[in-house]
Design a protein around this motif. Structure first.
Motif, short mmCIF file in Angstrom:
data_model
loop_
_atom_site.label_atom_id
_atom_site.label_comp_id
_atom_site.label_asym_id
_atom_site.label_seq_id
_atom_site.Cartn_x
_atom_site.Cartn_y
_atom_site.Cartn_z
N THR A 6 0.82 -1.20 0.00
CA THR A 6 0.00 0.00 0.00
C THR A 6 0.86 1.26 0.00
OG1 THR A 6 -1.75 -1.19 1.21
CG2 THR A 6 -1.84 1.23 1.22
N ALA A 50 -1.27 4.53 5.17
CA ALA A 50 -1.71 3.21 4.73
C ALA A 50 -2.68 2.59 5.73
CB ALA A 50 -0.49 2.29 4.55
N TYR A 98 -6.35 3.22 4.31
CA TYR A 98 -6.56 1.99 3.55
C TYR A 98 -6.62 0.73 4.42
CZ TYR A 98 -5.27 5.16 -0.21
OH TYR A 98 -5.23 6.23 -1.09
#
Length: 350
Positions: free
Chosen positions: A207, A276, A280
């Protein structure tokens, strides 16, 4: 697993001790090479227990951070000669900055070709980034060495936590991004670290790379401080955004390529890791990867049980090396007595 206690000690080893350590180290290293070859020296130095035992046998403090800097200094004096086909580059502080220059010089002495030289330089630079940016455990690197032959190498480096007055030593062999350490020695195991080298940090690494290559790394960290799960100490105080812009222009294919971009350091990697995770849901490992802590473990199994077989093997190996080394009877007796004391201290942990 075992452990080695490395309180942060200052000062220098006296010349009489250094000279004696060099005198004793030479025949032991010669014997190892004669019996097993140069590769075995690399294998042994990548073993934290052997490294510490070697330092102790040569007469240095068993529990000092200086065992790293002094032993590598002794090895550098002994090995960087025409007598051996091994070399050590780097050292403490300013000497660490000379590592690349010394790799070039020593590689030339050993007749190492350009391709292998590039590999050694990359391994040196990457290992420094691994233990300063990819793994953030509270210890700042101040010592970096790489020991190499024509075919093999091991990196030994050390960090310090000045507020805790403790040091931590890292051994890296055949360097890769995932689980690169053959051992990390510390006294204190940290409750929470940022370890992007862990196997289960793979999604975070991927990521982070995507964030850089997409150019979506700008982030307002002010909202992070309002989140209960994040302490202020986890948020980077400064991020080199220009370095990330450079990384974006380079479009790195692999996480290690990102680490090697000049300027991409601790702050940038921490910022990317938080993005990240926050944006995410790509979590990184927060478990301390240190594998060793001294007193050689504990008889009660805390923090780890003693690995008796490993430690007994090291003592047996060192005893045999001393017996066969070309030393005076007095020197052999003195070394064997120290080994006996190490063996006795180990047996008390049963």
């Amino acid at each position: 697993m075992n452990s080695i206690y490395l309180p942060l000690h200052y000062g220098k080893a006296p010349y009489w001790l250094l000279n004696r350590m060099k005198k004793l180290a030479r025949p032991i290293l010669t014997l190892i090479i004669q019996e097993y070859g140069e590769k075995e020296v690399i294998n042994r130095l990548s073993d934290p227990i052997f490294f510490q035992s070697f330092s102790n046998v040569l007469g240095f403090d068993w529990n000092s951070s200086g065992s790293t800097t002094v032993l590598t200094g002794v090895l550098k004096s002994v090995l960087n000669t025409d007598e051996f086909d091994l070399r050590i580059a780097g050292g403490k502080g300013g000497n660490a900055l000379k590592t690349v220059e010394e790799i070039e010089k020593f590689a030339s002495e050993l007749g190492i070709g350009e391709r292998k030289r590039v590999e050694l330089i990359r391994a040196s630079r990457l290992s420094a980034k691994l233990d300063s940016a990819a793994l953030q455990d509270g210890y700042d690197l101040y010592h970096h060495t790489i020991v190499f032959t024509r075919k093999h190498f091991v990196v030994i480096q050390q960090g310090m936590n000045e507020s805790l007055r403790m040091a931590r030593r890292y051994h890296l062999k055949d360097i890769s991004i995932v689980e690169p350490h053959s051992g990390i020695i510390t006294q204190r195991f940290e409750n929470s670290v940022m370890d992007l080298t862990a196997e289960n940090s793979g999604e975070a690494r991927k990521t982070i790379l995507d964030i850089v290559n997409d150019g979506t790394y700008r982030f307002d960290f002010s909202k992070v401080l309002s989140m209960v799960k994040y302490r202020e100490s986890l948020v980077p105080k400064r991020v080199d955004w220009k370095a990330l812009e450079k990384a974006y222009s380079l479009q790195p294919d692999r996480f290690e390529d990102l680490l090697l971009v000049r300027g991409v350091g601790k702050g940038a990697i921490r910022a990317l890791a938080l993005i990240a995770e926050l944006v995410y849901d790509a979590e990184y490992s927060k478990k301390d990867p240190a594998k060793f802590s001294f007193a050689l473990g504990g008889k009660d199994g805390v923090p780890f049980p003693v690995n008796r077989r490993d430690y007994d093997d090291v003592i047996e190996f060192m005893e045999e090396a001393v017996r066969q080394a070309e030393l005076s009877d007095f020197e052999k007796r003195s070394l064997l007595e120290r080994l006996a004391k190490l063996s006795l201290s180990r047996s008390k942990t049963r």
